[in-house]
Structure formats: C-alpha cells, structure tokens
Design an enzyme around this catalytic site. Structure first.
Site, PDB file in Angstrom:
ATOM      1  N   LYS A   5       0.805  -1.231   0.000  1.00 18.93           N
ATOM      2  CA  LYS A   5       0.000   0.000   0.000  1.00 18.93           C
ATOM      3  C   LYS A   5       0.834   1.275   0.000  1.00 18.93           C
ATOM      4  CE  LYS A   5      -0.655  -0.250   4.997  1.00 18.93           C
ATOM      5  NZ  LYS A   5      -1.454  -0.898   6.020  1.00 18.93           N
ATOM      6  N   ARG A  54      -9.264  -1.474  16.417  1.00 17.21           N
ATOM      7  CA  ARG A  54      -9.428  -1.140  15.010  1.00 17.21           C
ATOM      8  C   ARG A  54     -10.324  -2.231  14.455  1.00 17.21           C
ATOM      9  NH1 ARG A  54      -4.758   0.169  10.502  1.00 17.21           N
ATOM     10  NH2 ARG A  54      -5.237  -1.949   9.844  1.00 17.21           N
TER      11      ARG A  54
HETATM   12  C1  PLP Z   1      -0.676  -1.681   6.740  1.00 13.74           C
HETATM   13  C2  PLP Z   1      -1.054  -2.978   7.242  1.00 13.74           C
HETATM   14  C3  PLP Z   1      -0.091  -3.983   7.407  1.00 13.74           C
HETATM   15  C4  PLP Z   1       1.386  -3.756   7.160  1.00 13.74           C
HETATM   16  O1  PLP Z   1       1.945  -2.968   8.177  1.00 13.74           O
HETATM   17  P1  PLP Z   1       3.518  -2.751   8.287  1.00 13.74           P
HETATM   18  O2  PLP Z   1       3.700  -2.165   9.625  1.00 13.74           O
HETATM   19  O3  PLP Z   1       3.912  -1.839   7.180  1.00 13.74           O
HETATM   20  O4  PLP Z   1       4.159  -4.084   8.173  1.00 13.74           O
HETATM   21  C5  PLP Z   1      -0.524  -5.239   7.825  1.00 13.74           C
HETATM   22  N1  PLP Z   1      -1.827  -5.482   8.072  1.00 13.74           N
HETATM   23  C6  PLP Z   1      -2.777  -4.539   7.932  1.00 13.74           C
HETATM   24  C7  PLP Z   1      -4.201  -4.899   8.220  1.00 13.74           C
HETATM   25  C8  PLP Z   1      -2.424  -3.258   7.523  1.00 13.74           C
HETATM   26  O5  PLP Z   1      -3.383  -2.329   7.394  1.00 13.74           O
END
Ligand code: PLP
Length: 367
Positions: free
Chosen positions: A45, A138
């Site tokens: 993302k 969340r």
């Molecule tokens: C953004 C996100 C991740 C990845 O997070 P990082 O800290 O960049 O590894 C994993 N799971 C969800 C649900 C996310 O929104």
C-alpha cells in the site's frame, strides 16, 4: 548505476527507488521469517501497488501480496501472486474486489455475503480471512462467539473459502503484540476449526510490529503468516523502530531542489498567530544569522515530521504545503540555488511521496 525514468524529463521533486537494495531487504526478511515457519504476505500500500516494485517482491519469492485499496490491487493485475485486500472491503467495491483480489480480511457478514453473491456472478472464487480484534480497537470481531458463528456461515457458502483468521495491532491504539495475545489467536483458530470442520490455511499474526516478538521466539506454534510492509521494504521493525541487521534504509530517497538560499535569523519577527492546525508554533533560537534554504517540496508531497535530510549537517525546520524550510549553516557542504537536497523517508512520508502526482518516480535498477 542504471536508471530507468518513466517520464524522461528530469524534474524535481523526485523519488528514487533503489530496486537492488529493496531486493536485498526482501531477501533478508524472508529468510528471517521462513526459518521460523512464517509465510509473508508482502504489503504494497505504501507504493500504490506500483508494478515495477511489486515485481521485485515476487521475484524475491513473495507469493502473496496485500494492499488496503482495490485500486492498488488493480495496478498489480498483471503480477502473478495471490492478492489480498487487507482493509475490510467496502460494500460498494465488492465487484472490483472479486475481480482484482483473491482474498480479503473481513469482519462483517453482510460484506462476505455480498462477496459470495458477486463470486457467483463472475464465476470466481474468493478466500475469506476473519479478523479478531485483540485490543487495538481497530478492525475485527470483539465478540469471539459471533466470529465463530460467522465462520460457520462462511464455511457453508460454496462460492467462498474460509481461508483463515488474523489479527492486527499497533495501528490505532499501538497495543503491542505478545505471546499471550497470539496464543489467544491460536485458540480462536482451534475453536473455528472445531465449529466448522474446516482446516484453516492461514493464521495471520500481525504486521512489522510482530517481528521483534518473532525474533525473540515469542510467536506461538500455529501462527503461520505475517503481513509485512515497512520491514520488507526498508528493513524497519516497528517495536523499537530499529533497522534489522543486513537491510538497507535507502530504498526510497526523495530529492528536492533549493529555490531560495539566504542568511536569515532563526527567530521570526512580528506578532505570531496559530498555524493551520490551530497551534501556536515555537522556534529554537540558533542566532540571528543562519543560512536558510527553501526547497520546492511541501506537505502535499511528503510528511516533514517523519523525514530526515541525508546530510547530517542540515536541520529540517518545517514545511508548508509547498515550501520546505532547512537550516544548512552547519553542513560541511556549500549549497547553491538549484542544488538538490536528499531526504530519507519514514512511513507516512513515503506514502505521500508515492501518492503525490507532483513527485517524479525514478527507478535505480542496477548498482
Ligand atoms: C498496513 C497494514 C499492514 C502492514 O503494516 P507494516 O507495519 O507496514 O508491516 C498489515 N496489516 C494490515 C491490516 C495493515 O493495514
């Protein structure tokens, strides 16, 4: 050094993406995880699912990619990997989700039912991962009985597959991962399996903030997946915000051009009001004569609170939407108007640099 530029004109601001260093980081994190029985879903993302970057992830053995936006999954339509939507899907995007995605993280029965109906329509299948909220408030079920009931319904839907369960922490409340919480997840997995008779393929135990626990041997048996963005890309784990050994932190570097360079006082003069956030700004007195540079870069293009000049002699003073203010007095280099300043980016700074259409992207493809 070989550089691949999409738009040939060399304009600033620009973002350099160091693909060989990225390749190295993916390799390092993959070894760390696989030697502990953990499969990675690489999260795309922060770079909008840019296929130039996603391709490197896949070449380095990532078989599952995840993104929080269906638009980004669409950017990766030609990349061969299992694609997950990692944010609860919008009802209004279910058709595109089923088209561009293979799996999604879910917490609402109504959405899963819509996905199943859409699969029927498109003749596609979709894998469902149910999320448990273990304290971050969340996404995910807080009522685990409800989660088991939904799992039973999903298991009975022929168009979708009950693929696994997962948890996400440290994104809103910054609740930390620990062995207790992940053991709770494994127990939930057992409950779901017993109630449905389905063997779950995926138990997804978190994000880059889980890595520290993994390295300390604290992930319980049964958790077999992590969704990793920041760590896979720039080698950063999120518990201590440290860089993992053997990784490069310069995969993404932002370049901004100096448009004004003048000796100015460190303190403003005149009556000071509030800034755009309604807060009265404060200033450090470094003396009446400092060499100040303004770069053509602003909050539209990066986040000044999580960006660091690569030249350690430069102090980042702040930014407005289109101006970046720097104090270059203590630098060993002598700058002039038209010179370029390099910035190392933290997470939200990277995200904005990729999202800003004003930032030109440039790929370093070979050392
Ligand atoms: C953004 C996100 C991740 C990845 O997070 P990082 O800290 O960049 O590894 C994993 N799971 C969800 C649900 C996310 O929104």
């Amino acid at each position: 050094m070989k550089i691949d530029t999409r738009n040939k004109e060399l304009t600033y601001p620009s973002l350099t993406i160091h693909l060989p260093h990225l390749r190295n980081n993916v390799h390092v994190i993959r070894e760390l995880c696989e030697s502990r029985g953990i499969q990675i879903t690489a999260i795309t993302k922060v770079f909008e699912g840019d296929p130039m970057i996603a391709r490197v992830l896949v070449e380095e053995g990532m078989t599952m990619l995840g993104d929080s936006r269906v638009d980004n999954l669409e950017h990766m339509a030609d990349i061969k990997a299992e694609k997950w939507l990692i944010r609860p899907p919008m009802l209004s995007e279910v058709a595109r989700l089923v088209k561009y995605g293979d799996a999604s993280l879910n917490s609402e029965l109504a959405v899963i039912e819509a996905i199943a109906a859409e699969c029927e329509k498109q003749g596609r299948r979709h894998k469902i991962i149910l999320m448990a909220d273990l304290g971050d408030i969340r996404e995910g079920f807080v009522d685990y009985d409800e989660m088991v009931e939904v799992a039973k319904k999903v298991a009975a839907m022929p168009q979708v597959e009950l693929y696994g369960i997962g948890v996400n922490l440290t994104c809103f409340s910054f609740v930390q991962y620990d062995t207790e919480k992940l053991t709770e997840l494994v127990q939930l997995k057992k409950r779901v399996e017993e109630a449905t008779g389905v063997k779950l393929q995926v138990v997804s135990g978190g994000n880059s903030a889980t890595l520290d626990l993994m390295l300390r041997g604290g992930i319980p048996e049964g958790v077999n997946n992590l969704r990793l963005g920041e760590s896979v890309l720039i080698g950063k784990e999120r518990t201590h915000y440290s860089y993992l050994p053997g990784t490069y932190r310069d995969v993404f570097t932002l370049h901004a051009e100096i448009v004004e360079l003048k000796e100015k006082p460190s303190l403003p003069w005149g009556g000071i009001g509030v800034n755009s956030y309604g807060v009265k700004p404060t200033f450090v007195d470094r003396g009446p004569k400092r060499m100040k540079a303004i770069c053509a870069l602003g909050r539209q293009d990066f986040d000044p609170d999580i960006a660091t000049p690569c030249d350690p002699g430069i102090i980042l003073l702040g930014a407005s939407s289109d101006h970046l203010m720097l104090d270059v007095t203590d630098s060993e280099k002598t700058y002039k108007v038209g010179d370029c300043i390099d910035l190392e980016l933290g997470y939200f700074a990277m995200l904005r640099a990729f999202t800003s259409e004003y930032v030109r992207k440039e790929y370093l493809v070979e050392e």
